[in-house]
Design a protein around this motif. Structure first.
Motif, PDB file in Angstrom:
ATOM      1  N   VAL A 268      13.008 -11.211   3.150  1.00  0.00           N
ATOM      2  CA  VAL A 268      12.157 -10.745   4.245  1.00  0.00           C
ATOM      3  C   VAL A 268      11.326 -11.897   4.815  1.00  0.00           C
ATOM      4  CG1 VAL A 268      10.199  -9.271   4.831  1.00  0.00           C
ATOM      5  CG2 VAL A 268      12.085  -8.363   3.464  1.00  0.00           C
ATOM      6  N   PHE A 269      10.683 -12.640   3.923  1.00  0.00           N
ATOM      7  CA  PHE A 269       9.805 -13.725   4.392  1.00  0.00           C
ATOM      8  C   PHE A 269      10.593 -14.788   5.157  1.00  0.00           C
ATOM      9  CE2 PHE A 269       6.657 -12.580   0.906  1.00  0.00           C
ATOM     10  CZ  PHE A 269       5.734 -12.052   1.801  1.00  0.00           C
TER      11      PHE A 269
ATOM     12  N   ARG B 295      13.444 -14.432   6.694  1.00  0.00           N
ATOM     13  CA  ARG B 295      13.895 -13.871   7.963  1.00  0.00           C
ATOM     14  C   ARG B 295      12.772 -13.866   8.996  1.00  0.00           C
ATOM     15  NH1 ARG B 295      19.348 -12.286   9.199  1.00  0.00           N
ATOM     16  NH2 ARG B 295      20.282 -13.304   7.388  1.00  0.00           N
ATOM     17  N   MET B 296      11.589 -13.526   8.523  1.00  0.00           N
ATOM     18  CA  MET B 296      10.450 -13.464   9.433  1.00  0.00           C
ATOM     19  C   MET B 296       9.891 -14.845   9.748  1.00  0.00           C
ATOM     20  SD  MET B 296       8.471 -10.170   7.841  1.00  0.00           S
ATOM     21  CE  MET B 296       6.958 -10.481   8.738  1.00  0.00           C
TER      22      MET B 296
ATOM     23  N   VAL C  92       8.219 -16.719   7.699  1.00  0.00           N
ATOM     24  CA  VAL C  92       6.958 -17.020   7.020  1.00  0.00           C
ATOM     25  C   VAL C  92       7.215 -18.118   5.986  1.00  0.00           C
ATOM     26  CG1 VAL C  92       5.088 -16.067   5.626  1.00  0.00           C
ATOM     27  CG2 VAL C  92       6.255 -14.617   7.297  1.00  0.00           C
TER      28      VAL C  92
ATOM     29  N   THR D 225       2.475 -16.182   0.330  1.00  0.00           N
ATOM     30  CA  THR D 225       3.600 -15.278   0.050  1.00  0.00           C
ATOM     31  C   THR D 225       3.559 -14.795  -1.400  1.00  0.00           C
ATOM     32  OG1 THR D 225       4.951 -17.249  -0.296  1.00  0.00           O
ATOM     33  CG2 THR D 225       5.158 -16.135   1.829  1.00  0.00           C
TER      34      THR D 225
END
Lengths: 368, 272
Positions: free
Chosen positions: B124-125, B127-128, B130, B136
């Motif tokens: 998720v991170f 992909r986003m 971040v 995180t």
């Protein structure tokens, strides 16, 4: 603002989903009155009190206190204080801090604060208890401290939610008298919620009897006890004999009623709606029925019977008498004067029950 | 009445001793070897030294990791406890529809394998977009700490007389001041317990930190990287001993706070 309508409960209702906890209740409370909300559990009395305190929002209707509509006023802005059922003594604070809790906003000097708290402790007869921790207190002491904590705010109205329920009988009776005396001396309107009819009658100037969300009758204890107008109130206060009957003859102030159990009975009637042929209920208090061994002389209601059981209670006996050839039972109570009541159980002969015209109460049959 | 039988030395006694030995002796090896004058963690002991503690004090990478872990733990503990307390307050004070499934939903991270959670958060991170950092790691630690905090706070707030808060409002305090004057002080022992628990979870959590750390390592990740170099091991032992000592102090402190808190609350609950 008239003192007669110091608190005005106006068509107030509270619905929880489909349940009508309080259903269109309407009454006024006078200034400095000791007013009780009396009823069995689940009758809506606590919900009604919580609406006066502001903890429950009314579904419709409103409460006016001293002329002010309360509307959506939150609890901390209402001129009322409450003694909670479990007293809600703050466990993390001392007695002093508990009682002074409501004074925090007044920003008093320490000396003045201490004086007020000590004064409150004197009032509840616990002087010097200030430094004690909350967990060192007995139930009765908690009750007094909850009282002092609420009264130190000098509210216009004090609400008491079954405050004596957790105390033992002796202490409860003592507190009833103390509360009553306190209320008279400080002159604050008290609204007292209880399910105990004796408690309500001992203390109250007036009582509202509630059942299923409705305030059935409002009046002084003697009026509700002696001249109830509904079956529920007649049944809920004290004990009562009920007899179904039909009006035979109606004269001004008097009705003749035919009942299965007692035959023909004369009853006082101040109700214009009583007409011959109407079904009614005749209610007679046990203590208004006299027991004798001879047929009573003179013009008095009487019926012949036989003692079924006699429950000896010390100061009096509850005597269950079979009438109508043993088909029905009437309860009467006999004071134990000189042992009169303790001997009654031994008799198996016929006896006579009698009562005067004023003893009977005429209730509408539909009220059952 | 039977008097309690005196327990002779028995199988149960032997079992107890064995259990305690397996539990504690390895832990006690840690401080013992940290004073051992040898880079090898092996018997026989070579003599007493404070060398490893000196080296540890000068090991800036290790101290940096320690600092990261403490910073992370403190922030995670505070945020998780605030969130957990709010959830617990909601569940205990109000009638909430679907309370049980909601509670279960919040508690799901307790049963999801951390490796799955770590990988999914990593996906998720990234992909986003971040970047991986202490931030995180912190987010992932909050996810696993909130359920613990909520459960601790629910057990504290349950059986809490709602009348107390109503009484405070009845006496003229706004809902906000009621919270600070009544709810917070009564919940404080639970809040302290939750803070300590969340800090501990974050402080020694390895898997999530491993997946989600960028160039800022937490202490467990740092220690793991050091295990490849035998010469660094005594440093880790010295640090471990310090942490062990600190933990004992914290646990004793926490228990002390809990006992202070429990006494009046138990009495407050003895309403009839």
């Amino acid at each position: 603002m008239s003192d007669d309508r110091f608190i005005s409960v106006q068509n107030i209702s509270k619905h929880f989903g489909a349940v009508r906890a309080v259903d269109d209740v309407c009454f006024d409370i006078r200034r400095n009155e000791f007013f009780s909300l009396l009823g069995p559990s689940g009758c809506g009395k606590t919900t009604l009190m919580r609406m006066i305190a502001g903890f429950e929002e009314a579904t419709s209707g409103d409460v006016h206190i001293d002329g002010q509509p309360m509307g959506h006023t939150p609890p901390h802005e209402r001129p009322v204080n409450m003694v909670f059922q479990n007293y809600a003594i703050f466990p993390h604070l001392t007695v002093q801090q508990n009682i002074a809790f409501g004074l925090r906003k007044e920003k008093l000097a320490k000396k003045e604060l201490n004086r007020r708290v000590e004064e409150a402790l004197e009032m509840i007869k616990l002087p010097g208890y200030g430094p004690r921790a909350a967990h060192q207190l007995s139930g009765g002491q908690r009750q007094r401290i909850a009282l002092a904590r609420a009264l130190i705010k000098k509210p216009k109205v004090l609400l008491l939610d079954e405050p004596l329920g957790a105390l033992d009988k002796k202490l409860r009776e003592q507190m009833q008298l103390e509360l009553r005396a306190l209320q008279k001396s400080i002159g604050i309107t008290f609204i007292f919620v209880t399910h105990d009819q004796e408690e309500a009658m001992t203390m109250s100037d007036r009582i509202a009897v509630m059942s299923e969300g409705k305030a059935l009758e409002v009046g002084p204890p003697a009026q509700l006890y002696e001249r109830p107008t509904s079956h529920f109130v007649a049944d809920f206060l004290g004990s009562m004999n009920f007899f179904d009957g039909r009006v035979l003859k109606a004269e001004p102030g008097m009705a003749l009623v035919e009942t299965r159990e007692l035959g023909h009975v004369r009853v006082l009637s101040d109700n214009a709606g009583v007409v011959p042929g109407r079904d009614v209920i005749v209610a007679i208090r046990p203590e208004n029925i006299a027991v004798s061994t001879q047929k009573p002389k003179g013009d008095i209601n009487s019926v012949k019977g036989r003692v079924d059981t006699a429950a000896f209670l010390g100061d009096r006996s509850n005597i269950y008498v079979m009438v109508n050839d043993g088909r029905d039972t009437v309860l009467t109570v006999m004071q134990n004067l000189g042992g009169a009541a303790s001997r009654i159980g031994a008799q198996s002969d016929d006896i006579w029950l009698s009562w005067n015209d004023k003893a009977g109460i005429l209730l509408p049959a539909t009220a059952r | 009445m039977f008097s309690k039988r005196k327990m002779p030395f028995s199988l149960l006694g032997a079992y107890t001793l064995l259990y305690l030995a397996i539990l504690y002796i390895p832990v006690l090896f840690l401080p013992m070897f940290s004073f051992n004058d040898s880079i090898y963690t092996a018997f026989p002991l070579q003599g007493f030294t404070l060398q490893w503690y000196q080296e540890m004090a000068n090991n800036s990478a290790m101290l940096k990791a320690l600092q990261n872990s403490i910073k992370l733990g403190v922030v995670v503990a505070i945020i998780s406890t605030i969130l957990g307390t709010m959830a617990a307050k909601a569940f205990t004070s109000y009638r909430i529809g679907y309370a049980t499934p909601l509670k279960g939903f919040i508690a799901v991270p307790l049963v999801i394998p951390l490796i799955i959670l770590g990988i999914s958060l990593l996906v998720v991170f990234s992909r986003m977009g971040v970047p991986l950092s202490l931030f995180t790691i912190g987010v992932s630690h909050i996810v696993i700490c909130v359920p613990f905090s909520m459960l601790v706070m629910i057990s504290r707030l349950e059986g809490f007389d709602n009348g107390l808060e109503e009484a405070a409002q009845d006496l003229g305090e706004s809902p906000w001041m009621t919270f600070w004057l009544v709810t917070f002080p009564l919940a404080l022992p639970g809040i302290v317990a939750s803070l300590l628990l969340c800090f501990t979870i974050s402080f020694d959590e390895f898997l999530l930190s491993f997946f989600l750390s960028g160039d800022q390592q937490t202490l467990p990740v740092y220690i793991w990287t050091q295990l490849r170099f035998p010469a660094k091991l005594p440093n880790v032992l010295a640090l471990g001993s310090c942490i062990l000592l600190a933990s004992v102090v914290v646990v004793v402190l926490a228990e002390w706070v809990r006992r202070i808190g429990v006494a009046p609350a138990e009495n407050g609950a003895d309403k009839t």
